[in-house]
Design a protein around this motif. Structure first.
Motif, short mmCIF file in Angstrom:
data_model
loop_
_atom_site.label_atom_id
_atom_site.label_comp_id
_atom_site.label_asym_id
_atom_site.label_seq_id
_atom_site.Cartn_x
_atom_site.Cartn_y
_atom_site.Cartn_z
N ARG A 63 48.40 51.60 -2.06
CA ARG A 63 47.79 51.05 -0.91
C ARG A 63 47.11 52.16 -0.02
NH1 ARG A 63 52.03 48.79 2.58
NH2 ARG A 63 53.43 49.78 1.14
N MET A 64 47.91 53.52 -0.31
CA MET A 64 47.37 54.71 0.54
C MET A 64 46.11 54.87 -0.25
SD MET A 64 50.73 56.73 1.39
CE MET A 64 49.88 58.19 1.92
N LEU A 65 45.95 54.93 -1.50
CA LEU A 65 44.90 55.40 -2.19
C LEU A 65 43.81 54.50 -1.73
CD1 LEU A 65 43.40 57.15 -4.18
CD2 LEU A 65 44.11 55.84 -6.14
N ARG A 66 43.96 53.19 -1.95
CA ARG A 66 42.72 52.42 -1.41
C ARG A 66 42.23 52.53 0.01
NH1 ARG A 66 45.11 46.68 -1.41
NH2 ARG A 66 46.56 47.94 -2.46
N ARG A 67 43.28 52.89 0.77
CA ARG A 67 42.70 52.94 2.33
C ARG A 67 42.10 54.31 2.38
NH1 ARG A 67 46.36 54.75 6.97
NH2 ARG A 67 44.76 54.62 8.71
N PHE A 68 42.49 55.28 1.51
CA PHE A 68 41.94 56.65 1.45
C PHE A 68 40.30 56.30 1.01
CE2 PHE A 68 40.56 60.26 -0.96
CZ PHE A 68 40.29 61.18 0.03
N ARG A 69 40.12 55.74 -0.13
CA ARG A 69 38.99 55.52 -0.54
C ARG A 69 37.88 54.58 0.39
NH1 ARG A 69 40.92 53.72 -6.91
NH2 ARG A 69 41.03 55.94 -7.40
N ARG A 70 38.54 53.66 1.10
CA ARG A 70 37.67 52.84 2.03
C ARG A 70 37.27 53.79 3.31
NH1 ARG A 70 40.95 47.14 1.58
NH2 ARG A 70 39.97 46.68 -0.38
N HIS A 71 38.11 54.35 3.74
CA HIS A 71 37.99 55.10 5.10
C HIS A 71 38.49 56.63 4.94
CE1 HIS A 71 36.74 51.30 6.77
NE2 HIS A 71 37.87 50.76 6.27
N PRO A 72 37.96 57.49 4.32
CA PRO A 72 38.68 58.85 4.24
C PRO A 72 38.97 59.69 5.38
CG PRO A 72 36.50 58.72 3.26
CD PRO A 72 36.55 57.23 3.58
N VAL A 73 37.95 59.64 6.54
CA VAL A 73 38.02 60.28 7.72
C VAL A 73 39.35 59.55 8.37
CG1 VAL A 73 37.11 61.01 9.88
CG2 VAL A 73 35.96 61.10 7.59
N GLY A 74 39.36 58.34 8.58
CA GLY A 74 40.13 57.59 9.35
C GLY A 74 41.62 57.64 8.67
N PHE A 75 41.61 57.82 7.61
CA PHE A 75 42.94 57.98 6.55
C PHE A 75 43.35 59.46 6.91
CE2 PHE A 75 45.43 59.64 3.03
CZ PHE A 75 46.37 58.86 2.97
N ALA A 76 42.57 60.42 6.90
CA ALA A 76 42.87 61.85 7.11
C ALA A 76 43.23 61.97 8.34
CB ALA A 76 41.93 62.73 6.66
N SER A 77 42.66 61.59 9.48
CA SER A 77 43.08 61.46 10.89
C SER A 77 44.19 60.91 11.21
CB SER A 77 41.92 61.25 11.83
OG SER A 77 41.58 59.97 11.64
N SER A 78 44.65 59.98 10.63
CA SER A 78 46.03 59.03 10.88
C SER A 78 47.04 59.61 10.17
CB SER A 78 45.75 57.59 10.58
OG SER A 78 45.87 57.38 9.27
N LEU A 79 46.89 60.43 9.26
CA LEU A 79 48.01 60.76 8.24
C LEU A 79 49.13 61.71 9.17
CD1 LEU A 79 48.93 60.40 5.34
CD2 LEU A 79 47.80 62.30 4.85
N PRO A 80 48.88 62.69 10.00
CA PRO A 80 49.97 63.40 10.74
C PRO A 80 50.74 62.27 11.57
CG PRO A 80 47.66 64.49 10.96
CD PRO A 80 47.56 62.98 10.24
N ARG A 81 49.99 61.70 12.20
CA ARG A 81 50.74 60.46 13.16
C ARG A 81 51.62 59.53 12.33
NH1 ARG A 81 50.25 55.47 15.14
NH2 ARG A 81 51.13 55.20 17.48
#
Length: 110
Positions: A63-81
């Motif tokens: 699920r995380m990989l799928r989210r990363f592929r669809r929205h890499p910037v959004g995924f990366a920015s939400s990861l710390p929180r």
């Protein structure tokens, strides 16, 4: 506490169609509370919750990989929180499930 949603249901205690708070742990409905009279229906879902949690944990990497592929910037920015908050959310889910199970067992004995 998990996810909370609202629905209009007929309350067993007050007999009215009222707004009810529905508390979920993962994909399982754990507690239903009438917002008018406060009547609570708690379910013992511990066994099903553990199976659901196991499935969610196994599927998390894909699920995380799928989210990363669809929205890499959004995924990366939400990861710390997400990294900080997810353990607390999981702990709240577990507390909800075990508390509801204890209350459901007490209600059966009374």
């Amino acid at each position: 506490m998990g996810t909370v949603e609202y629905a209009t249901l007929t309350c067993h205690d007050c007999g009215q169609d009222t707004r009810h708070e529905l508390a979920y742990a993962g994909r399982l409905l754990v507690v239903t509370t009438c917002t008018r009279c406060g009547n609570r229906i708690e379910r013992d879902v511990r066994d099903r919750y553990l199976r659901d949690l196991r499935q969610r944990m196994v599927s998390k990497p894909s699920r995380m990989l799928r989210r990363f592929r669809r929205h890499p910037v959004g995924f990366a920015s939400s990861l710390p929180r997400t990294t900080v908050l997810k353990p607390w959310e999981l702990l709240e889910e577990i507390r909800l499930v075990w508390s509801a199970a204890a209350d459901a067992r007490r209600a059966e004995r009374d």
